[in-house]
Design an enzyme around this catalytic site. Structure first.
Site, PDB file in Angstrom:
ATOM      1  N   GLY A  16      38.273  50.411  29.538  1.00 39.15           N
ATOM      2  CA  GLY A  16      38.602  49.891  30.868  1.00 39.15           C
ATOM      3  C   GLY A  16      39.803  50.580  31.505  1.00 39.15           C
ATOM      4  N   ASP A  62      45.829  44.510  16.957  1.00 36.51           N
ATOM      5  CA  ASP A  62      45.408  43.312  17.676  1.00 36.51           C
ATOM      6  C   ASP A  62      46.682  42.764  18.309  1.00 36.51           C
ATOM      7  OD1 ASP A  62      44.852  40.802  18.592  1.00 36.51           O
ATOM      8  OD2 ASP A  62      43.900  40.086  16.742  1.00 36.51           O
ATOM      9  N   TYR A 157      41.954  31.575  31.760  1.00 36.36           N
ATOM     10  CA  TYR A 157      42.324  32.923  32.235  1.00 36.36           C
ATOM     11  C   TYR A 157      43.331  32.833  33.379  1.00 36.36           C
ATOM     12  CZ  TYR A 157      41.711  37.752  33.856  1.00 36.36           C
ATOM     13  OH  TYR A 157      41.927  39.065  34.226  1.00 36.36           O
ATOM     14  N   ILE A 190      38.026  44.591  39.612  1.00 34.32           N
ATOM     15  CA  ILE A 190      37.884  46.033  39.348  1.00 34.32           C
ATOM     16  C   ILE A 190      36.625  46.242  38.514  1.00 34.32           C
ATOM     17  CG2 ILE A 190      39.024  48.078  38.357  1.00 34.32           C
ATOM     18  CD1 ILE A 190      40.819  46.712  40.406  1.00 34.32           C
ATOM     19  N   GLU A 191      35.892  47.291  38.813  1.00 30.78           N
ATOM     20  CA  GLU A 191      34.671  47.560  38.036  1.00 30.78           C
ATOM     21  C   GLU A 191      35.012  48.190  36.690  1.00 30.78           C
ATOM     22  OE1 GLU A 191      30.708  48.239  39.760  1.00 30.78           O
ATOM     23  OE2 GLU A 191      31.834  48.876  41.534  1.00 30.78           O
ATOM     24  N   THR A 192      35.183  47.327  35.699  1.00 30.32           N
ATOM     25  CA  THR A 192      35.406  47.752  34.308  1.00 30.32           C
ATOM     26  C   THR A 192      34.429  46.935  33.458  1.00 30.32           C
ATOM     27  OG1 THR A 192      36.971  45.997  33.810  1.00 30.32           O
ATOM     28  CG2 THR A 192      37.897  48.020  34.743  1.00 30.32           C
ATOM     29  N   PRO A 193      34.307  47.269  32.157  1.00 27.94           N
ATOM     30  CA  PRO A 193      33.408  46.466  31.313  1.00 27.94           C
ATOM     31  C   PRO A 193      33.711  44.968  31.380  1.00 27.94           C
ATOM     32  CG  PRO A 193      34.070  48.451  30.168  1.00 27.94           C
ATOM     33  CD  PRO A 193      34.833  48.449  31.462  1.00 27.94           C
ATOM     34  N   MET A 195      34.512  43.152  33.819  1.00 29.84           N
ATOM     35  CA  MET A 195      33.843  42.559  34.983  1.00 29.84           C
ATOM     36  C   MET A 195      32.340  42.733  34.900  1.00 29.84           C
ATOM     37  SD  MET A 195      35.432  41.150  37.552  1.00 29.84           S
ATOM     38  CE  MET A 195      34.622  41.592  39.076  1.00 29.84           C
ATOM     39  N   TRP A 198      29.612  40.592  32.611  1.00 31.79           N
ATOM     40  CA  TRP A 198      28.978  39.332  32.972  1.00 31.79           C
ATOM     41  C   TRP A 198      29.163  38.922  34.431  1.00 31.79           C
ATOM     42  CZ3 TRP A 198      31.687  34.626  33.859  1.00 31.79           C
ATOM     43  CH2 TRP A 198      33.036  34.631  33.536  1.00 31.79           C
TER      44      TRP A 198
HETATM   45  N1  NAD Z   1      38.605  44.096  35.587  1.00 31.53           N
HETATM   46  C1  NAD Z   1      39.124  43.268  36.462  1.00 31.53           C
HETATM   47  O1  NAD Z   1      38.511  42.950  37.489  1.00 31.53           O
HETATM   48  C2  NAD Z   1      40.508  42.726  36.286  1.00 31.53           C
HETATM   49  C3  NAD Z   1      41.110  42.060  37.359  1.00 31.53           C
HETATM   50  C4  NAD Z   1      42.389  41.553  37.198  1.00 31.53           C
HETATM   51  C5  NAD Z   1      43.065  41.736  36.003  1.00 31.53           C
HETATM   52  N2  NAD Z   1      42.454  42.382  34.974  1.00 31.53           N
HETATM   53  C6  NAD Z   1      43.223  42.559  33.742  1.00 31.53           C
HETATM   54  O2  NAD Z   1      43.378  43.938  33.489  1.00 31.53           O
HETATM   55  C7  NAD Z   1      43.493  44.158  32.078  1.00 31.53           C
HETATM   56  C8  NAD Z   1      42.488  45.212  31.637  1.00 31.53           C
HETATM   57  O3  NAD Z   1      41.199  44.734  31.975  1.00 31.53           O
HETATM   58  P1  NAD Z   1      39.896  45.641  31.885  1.00 31.53           P
HETATM   59  O4  NAD Z   1      39.026  45.176  32.977  1.00 31.53           O
HETATM   60  O5  NAD Z   1      40.249  47.063  31.780  1.00 31.53           O
HETATM   61  O6  NAD Z   1      39.310  45.094  30.477  1.00 31.53           O
HETATM   62  P2  NAD Z   1      38.246  45.738  29.479  1.00 31.53           P
HETATM   63  O7  NAD Z   1      37.628  44.603  28.739  1.00 31.53           O
HETATM   64  O8  NAD Z   1      37.369  46.672  30.211  1.00 31.53           O
HETATM   65  O9  NAD Z   1      39.181  46.570  28.474  1.00 31.53           O
HETATM   66  C9  NAD Z   1      40.159  45.897  27.727  1.00 31.53           C
HETATM   67  C10 NAD Z   1      40.567  46.720  26.521  1.00 31.53           C
HETATM   68  O10 NAD Z   1      41.521  45.938  25.778  1.00 31.53           O
HETATM   69  C11 NAD Z   1      41.126  45.870  24.412  1.00 31.53           C
HETATM   70  N3  NAD Z   1      41.603  44.622  23.842  1.00 31.53           N
HETATM   71  C12 NAD Z   1      41.143  43.371  24.088  1.00 31.53           C
HETATM   72  N4  NAD Z   1      41.817  42.479  23.353  1.00 31.53           N
HETATM   73  C13 NAD Z   1      42.726  43.170  22.629  1.00 31.53           C
HETATM   74  C14 NAD Z   1      43.716  42.801  21.684  1.00 31.53           C
HETATM   75  N5  NAD Z   1      43.869  41.532  21.283  1.00 31.53           N
HETATM   76  N6  NAD Z   1      44.487  43.764  21.148  1.00 31.53           N
HETATM   77  C15 NAD Z   1      44.332  45.060  21.515  1.00 31.53           C
HETATM   78  N7  NAD Z   1      43.400  45.465  22.381  1.00 31.53           N
HETATM   79  C16 NAD Z   1      42.615  44.536  22.948  1.00 31.53           C
HETATM   80  C17 NAD Z   1      39.603  45.969  24.443  1.00 31.53           C
HETATM   81  O11 NAD Z   1      39.093  46.376  23.202  1.00 31.53           O
HETATM   82  C18 NAD Z   1      39.404  46.989  25.558  1.00 31.53           C
HETATM   83  O12 NAD Z   1      39.497  48.306  25.073  1.00 31.53           O
HETATM   84  C19 NAD Z   1      43.290  42.790  31.422  1.00 31.53           C
HETATM   85  O13 NAD Z   1      44.559  42.208  31.161  1.00 31.53           O
HETATM   86  C20 NAD Z   1      42.562  42.007  32.498  1.00 31.53           C
HETATM   87  O14 NAD Z   1      42.759  40.626  32.370  1.00 31.53           O
HETATM   88  C21 NAD Z   1      41.199  42.884  35.087  1.00 31.53           C
END
Ligand code: NAD
Length: 255
Positions: A16, A62, A157, A190-193, A195, A198
Site C-alpha cells: 500500500g 509486528d 477504526y 486512497i486506492e490501496t489494497p 480499500m 472490500w
Molecule cells: N487506503 C485508504 O483509503 C486510507 C485512508 C486513510 C488512512 N489510511 C491509513 O493509511 C495507512 C496505510 O494504509 P494502506 O491503505 O496503505 O494499507 P494496506 O493494507 O494497503 O497496507 C498496509 C501495510 O501495513 C502492513 N501491516 C499491517 N499491520 C501491520 C503490523 N501490525 N505490523 C507491521 N505491518 C503491518 C500490511 O502488511 C501492509 O503491508 C493505514 O494506517 C491506514 O489506516 C488509509
C-alpha cells in the site's frame, strides 16, 4: 535530493502507501528501514528499492507487539546508526469493524493494537534515539474518518484514528523543544489494497463513495507520499503538531 542520507523507519512498508513511501523516500536519498509483518512483502520491497539503486533493509516486525518493535528498532538502529524519520504508517481496517452495536471486543482491541498501540510502541523505542540526536521527524497516519461521522460506521477504526491525532499533538508539544517534531496526515479514501479488498469491491458502493468526492477520483498513494515527503524533509522544520488533511476535499463536502 530532499532526504539525502536520512534514515527513515517506515512501518507497513511492504504494501500500500507504506511501500510507495519507501520507494519514493529511497529515490530522494533516504536510507530505508522497512518494518513489515508480512515477510514476503518486506523482502520484496527491499529487493525492489535495491534494484533501483536505493538503500533499504527489511526488519520483520509486528508493530503492535512490544517485543517485536523493540527488536526491529534495535536492529534498524544498529544497522544504520541513527534514525531521522519515523513514519507510522501501518494500520488495519477489518471488515468485522462496524457499529458499536455489533463489533466484538476482539475486533475493537485488534484495531486499537495495530493502529494506536503501534505508534505508542514505535515512539517509545525510536524517540530516545531522536532525542540523543536532538533531531527527528515523526509522521503519523490518521484518517479523514477521524474528522467526521459516517453513516456506514467503522467505530473502532474511527476511534483509533482520533487517538492517533491526539497522540501526535502530545508528542509534538513534549519533544519539539528537544528537536523532534510530530505531525499527522489524514488521508481521504486512497486506492490501496486496504480499500479495494472490500470497500470498493462492489461497483455501486464505489460510485456512492465517488459521488461525495469533489475531485472526481479516489486518492493515489502518491498523493499522500508527497505530503509525507515534505514532513520527512527539513522543509517542514517549523511544521509541528499539524493535522494535514489530504483528501481531495471530501471532508469539506456538506452535500
Ligand atoms: N487506503 C485508504 O483509503 C486510507 C485512508 C486513510 C488512512 N489510511 C491509513 O493509511 C495507512 C496505510 O494504509 P494502506 O491503505 O496503505 O494499507 P494496506 O493494507 O494497503 O497496507 C498496509 C501495510 O501495513 C502492513 N501491516 C499491517 N499491520 C501491520 C503490523 N501490525 N505490523 C507491521 N505491518 C503491518 C500490511 O502488511 C501492509 O503491508 C493505514 O494506517 C491506514 O489506516 C488509509
Amino acid at each position: 535530493m530532499r532526504l539525502q542520507d536520512k534514515v527513515c523507519v517506515i512501518t507497513g512498508a511492504g504494501g500500500g502507501m507504506g511501500r510507495k513511501a519507501a520507494e519514493r523516500f529511497a529515490r530522494e536519498g533516504g536510507r530505508i528501514a522497512i518494518l513489515e509483518r508480512n515477510e514476503s512483502a518486506g523482502v520484496q520491497a527491499e529487493a525492489v528499492i535495491r534494484s533501483q539503486g536505493g538503500e533499504a533493509k527489511f526488519f520483520a516486525c509486528d508493530a503492535s507487539s512490544e517485543d517485536s518493535v523493540q527488536a526491529a528498532v534495535a536492529g534498524a538502529y544498529q544497522h544504520f546508526g541513527r534514525i531521522d524519520v519515523l513514519y507510522n504508517n501501518a494500520g488495519i481496517m477489518p471488515e468485522a469493524d462496524h457499529s458499536v452495536l455489533d463489533t466484538s471486543v476482539e475486533t475493537w482491541d485488534m484495531v486499537m493494537a495495530v493502529n494506536v498501540r503501534s505508534i505508542f510502541l514505535m515512539s517509545k523505542y525510536v524517540v530516545p534515539h531522536m532525542l540523543e540526536q536532538s533531531a527527528g521527524s515523526i509522521i503519523n497516519i490518521a484518517s479523514f474518518v477521524a474528522l467526521m461521522g459516517c453513516s456506514v460506521p467503522q467505530d473502532a477504526y474511527t476511534a483509533s484514528k482520533g487517538a492517533v491525532i491526539s497522540l501526535t499533538k502530545s508528542l509534538a508539544i513534549q519533544f519539539r523543544p528537544r528537536g523532534v517534531r510530530s505531525n499527522a496526515i489524514c488521508p481521504g479514501p486512497i486506492e490501496t489494497p486496504l480499500m479495494t479488498e472490500w470497500l470498493l469491491k462492489d461497483e455501486a458502493a464505489k460510485q456512492v463513495r465517488l459521488s461525495r468526492q469533489p475531485s472526481g477520483r479516489f486518492g493515489r498513494p502518491e498523493d499522500i507520499v508527497n505530503c509525507a515527503l515534505y514532513l520527512a524533509s527539513d522543509e517542514s522544520d517549523w511544521t509541528n503538531g499539524a493535522v494535514i488533511v489530504v483528501d481531495g476535499g471530501i471532508t469539506s463536502n456538506y452535500f
